[in-house]
Design a protein around this motif. Structure first.
Motif, PDB file in Angstrom:
ATOM      1  N   LYS A 185      -0.865   5.021   2.551  1.00 45.12           N
ATOM      2  CA  LYS A 185      -0.584   4.187   3.706  1.00 45.12           C
ATOM      3  C   LYS A 185      -1.328   2.866   3.563  1.00 45.12           C
ATOM      4  N   SER A 186      -0.656   1.783   3.906  1.00 43.34           N
ATOM      5  CA  SER A 186      -1.320   0.488   3.970  1.00 43.34           C
ATOM      6  C   SER A 186      -1.844   0.280   5.390  1.00 43.34           C
ATOM      7  N   VAL A 187      -3.004  -0.350   5.494  1.00 40.01           N
ATOM      8  CA  VAL A 187      -3.671  -0.503   6.786  1.00 40.01           C
ATOM      9  C   VAL A 187      -4.046  -1.967   6.999  1.00 40.01           C
ATOM     10  N   TRP A 188      -3.731  -2.498   8.182  1.00 40.44           N
ATOM     11  CA  TRP A 188      -4.164  -3.833   8.598  1.00 40.44           C
ATOM     12  C   TRP A 188      -4.990  -3.689   9.877  1.00 40.44           C
ATOM     13  N   ILE A 189      -6.176  -4.282   9.884  1.00 41.88           N
ATOM     14  CA  ILE A 189      -7.057  -4.217  11.053  1.00 41.88           C
ATOM     15  C   ILE A 189      -7.517  -5.631  11.393  1.00 41.88           C
ATOM     16  N   ILE A 190      -7.351  -6.018  12.653  1.00 33.05           N
ATOM     17  CA  ILE A 190      -7.848  -7.308  13.131  1.00 33.05           C
ATOM     18  C   ILE A 190      -8.944  -7.018  14.142  1.00 33.05           C
ATOM     19  N   VAL A 229      -5.869   0.389   1.516  1.00 40.06           N
ATOM     20  CA  VAL A 229      -4.883   1.437   1.260  1.00 40.06           C
ATOM     21  C   VAL A 229      -5.597   2.779   1.295  1.00 40.06           C
ATOM     22  N   ILE A 230      -5.050   3.718   2.057  1.00 41.00           N
ATOM     23  CA  ILE A 230      -5.639   5.044   2.180  1.00 41.00           C
ATOM     24  C   ILE A 230      -4.565   6.096   1.938  1.00 41.00           C
ATOM     25  N   THR A 231      -4.962   7.357   1.855  1.00 41.13           N
ATOM     26  CA  THR A 231      -4.005   8.449   1.778  1.00 41.13           C
ATOM     27  C   THR A 231      -3.741   8.981   3.173  1.00 41.13           C
ATOM     28  N   ARG A 232      -2.683   9.756   3.308  1.00 41.65           N
ATOM     29  CA  ARG A 232      -2.319  10.320   4.608  1.00 41.65           C
ATOM     30  C   ARG A 232      -3.445  11.198   5.160  1.00 41.65           C
ATOM     31  N   LEU A 233      -4.166  11.883   4.274  1.00 37.60           N
ATOM     32  CA  LEU A 233      -5.235  12.776   4.714  1.00 37.60           C
ATOM     33  C   LEU A 233      -6.437  12.024   5.264  1.00 37.60           C
ATOM     34  N   GLU A 234      -6.535  10.729   4.973  1.00 37.33           N
ATOM     35  CA  GLU A 234      -7.663   9.933   5.447  1.00 37.33           C
ATOM     36  C   GLU A 234      -7.353   9.162   6.723  1.00 37.33           C
ATOM     37  N   GLU A 235      -6.138   9.323   7.240  1.00 36.21           N
ATOM     38  CA  GLU A 235      -5.700   8.541   8.403  1.00 36.21           C
ATOM     39  C   GLU A 235      -6.550   8.829   9.634  1.00 36.21           C
ATOM     40  N   ALA A 249      -9.884  -3.076  18.623  1.00 39.07           N
ATOM     41  CA  ALA A 249      -9.335  -3.673  17.401  1.00 39.07           C
ATOM     42  C   ALA A 249      -7.835  -3.413  17.300  1.00 39.07           C
ATOM     43  N   PHE A 250      -7.146  -4.355  16.691  1.00 35.90           N
ATOM     44  CA  PHE A 250      -5.711  -4.184  16.401  1.00 35.90           C
ATOM     45  C   PHE A 250      -5.586  -3.413  15.090  1.00 35.90           C
ATOM     46  N   LEU A 251      -4.840  -2.305  15.112  1.00 36.60           N
ATOM     47  CA  LEU A 251      -4.691  -1.443  13.934  1.00 36.60           C
ATOM     48  C   LEU A 251      -3.216  -1.183  13.682  1.00 36.60           C
ATOM     49  N   ALA A 252      -2.760  -1.430  12.457  1.00 37.58           N
ATOM     50  CA  ALA A 252      -1.364  -1.164  12.076  1.00 37.58           C
ATOM     51  C   ALA A 252      -1.362  -0.443  10.738  1.00 37.58           C
ATOM     52  N   MET A 253      -0.500   0.572  10.626  1.00 38.84           N
ATOM     53  CA  MET A 253      -0.387   1.348   9.388  1.00 38.84           C
ATOM     54  C   MET A 253       1.080   1.512   9.020  1.00 38.84           C
ATOM     55  N   ALA A 254       1.350   1.567   7.720  1.00 40.89           N
ATOM     56  CA  ALA A 254       2.721   1.750   7.243  1.00 40.89           C
ATOM     57  C   ALA A 254       2.697   2.611   5.986  1.00 40.89           C
ATOM     58  N   ASP A 255       3.762   3.377   5.791  1.00 37.38           N
ATOM     59  CA  ASP A 255       3.870   4.220   4.596  1.00 37.38           C
ATOM     60  C   ASP A 255       4.138   3.371   3.364  1.00 37.38           C
ATOM     61  N   GLY A 261      -2.443  -0.182  -9.804  1.00 36.62           N
ATOM     62  CA  GLY A 261      -3.411  -1.236 -10.058  1.00 36.62           C
ATOM     63  C   GLY A 261      -4.609  -1.169  -9.135  1.00 36.62           C
ATOM     64  N   GLY A 262      -5.532  -2.107  -9.344  1.00 35.93           N
ATOM     65  CA  GLY A 262      -6.734  -2.147  -8.534  1.00 35.93           C
ATOM     66  C   GLY A 262      -7.619  -0.940  -8.792  1.00 35.93           C
ATOM     67  N   ARG A 263      -8.413  -0.612  -7.797  1.00 36.68           N
ATOM     68  CA  ARG A 263      -9.332   0.513  -7.925  1.00 36.68           C
ATOM     69  C   ARG A 263      -8.888   1.719  -7.113  1.00 36.68           C
ATOM     70  N   PHE A 264      -7.637   1.673  -6.618  1.00 40.25           N
ATOM     71  CA  PHE A 264      -7.166   2.765  -5.759  1.00 40.25           C
ATOM     72  C   PHE A 264      -6.874   4.000  -6.583  1.00 40.25           C
TER      73      PHE A 264
END
Length: 274
Positions: A185-190, A229-235, A249-255, A261-264
């Motif tokens: 899941k991708s996560v955006w937090i403001i 980016v997190i896994t579903r189990l970490e939501e 805080a504003f929180l948005a998540m998407a599958d 790539g990266g360190r994920f």
């Protein structure tokens, strides 16, 4: 993988569904009914009926997709012909429907995941969605409801209902096969406390974060946006972290279907019985 996926789909058809007069949607379902009515090989109908859609896919989508689809359908046609003499694995209609849908969905999902397709209905739906006020999924659903309903006149209406169940199971398995059980899941937090939140995600989840620059359209204030980016189990744990540090805080998540790539890296979890 396309070869393996096509063979697995053939097993789902010839060992579970077809002997019990249960069909799938799309061109496969039409081919099963025509084979039953005419006595001609299922593999021949699968190949011939898909050819026009492969040609359309070649012209409108691309040659790589078209050749991958052609190859998968050839393997599927040959495999169904070879498996046709094999007796049904079970005569229990419910077991055949459920397990046939699972096996079928895994095979189709593998082929789609590696760039091919085993049914021309998907190609037609993609092109039709450009001219009709319906999504690809809606067009496929409407077409398959008509095809699955037709099974009631060819076989019986209880078989049509079992076919609808098999289609639903296969649909869910396709989704699982493409995305994986441990989907990301991708996560955006403001948040005004972006630094504390970012540090907490790093320390408690072990996930890297990226700070993006943003600007509020209404207030004009500069904002920091946390992306990770997190896994579903970490939501659930992430939500707790956000609530602990900034419950406004504003929180948005998407599958996300795939992460590279990266360190994920997806963590391995184990269940402990206490």
């Amino acid at each position: 993988m396309i070869t393996l996926g096509a063979v697995i789909m053939a097993v789902g058809l010839e060992v579970f569904l077809v002997p019990n007069q249960v069909i799938d949607g799309g061109i496969v379902g039409i081919s099963i009914m025509l084979s039953h009515l005419s006595g001609i090989s299922l593999g021949l109908f699968l190949f011939v009926l898909n050819l026009p859609f492969i040609y359309i896919g070649y012209k409108q989508i691309g040659k790589t997709f078209a050749f991958s689809t052609l190859y998968g359908i050839v393997i599927l046609s040959i495999s169904t012909a070879l498996l046709h003499p094999v007796p049904a694995f079970t005569d229990d209609i419910l077991l055949a429907t459920l397990f046939g849908g699972v096996v079928l969905g895994i095979g189709v999902g593998m082929v789609i995941r590696f760039g091919g397709s085993l049914d021309g209905t998907e190609i037609l739906a993609i092109l039709a969605s450009k001219k009709l006020p319906f999504s690809v999924g809606e067009i496929i659903m409407f077409a398959n409801l008509f095809i699955l309903g037709s099974a009631g006149f060819v076989f019986s209406f209880d078989r049509a209902m079992y076919s609808l169940l098999a289609y639903y199971v296969a649909y869910k398995m396709i989704d699982i096969t493409i995305k994986g059980l441990d989907e990301s899941k991708s996560v955006w937090i403001i948040s005004d406390n972006h630094k504390e939140l970012g540090d907490a995600i790093l320390s408690r989840l072990g996930r890297g974060v990226t700070y993006l620059h943003g600007e509020g359209a209404f207030s004009g204030d500069d904002k920091k946006v946390i992306f990770c980016v997190i896994t579903r189990l970490e939501e659930a744990k992430l939500k707790d972290i956000v609530a602990d540090h900034d419950d406004s805080a504003f929180l948005a998540m998407a599958d996300i279907a795939e992460v590279r790539g990266g360190r994920f890296k997806k963590k391995r979890y184990s269940l402990v019985m206490i």
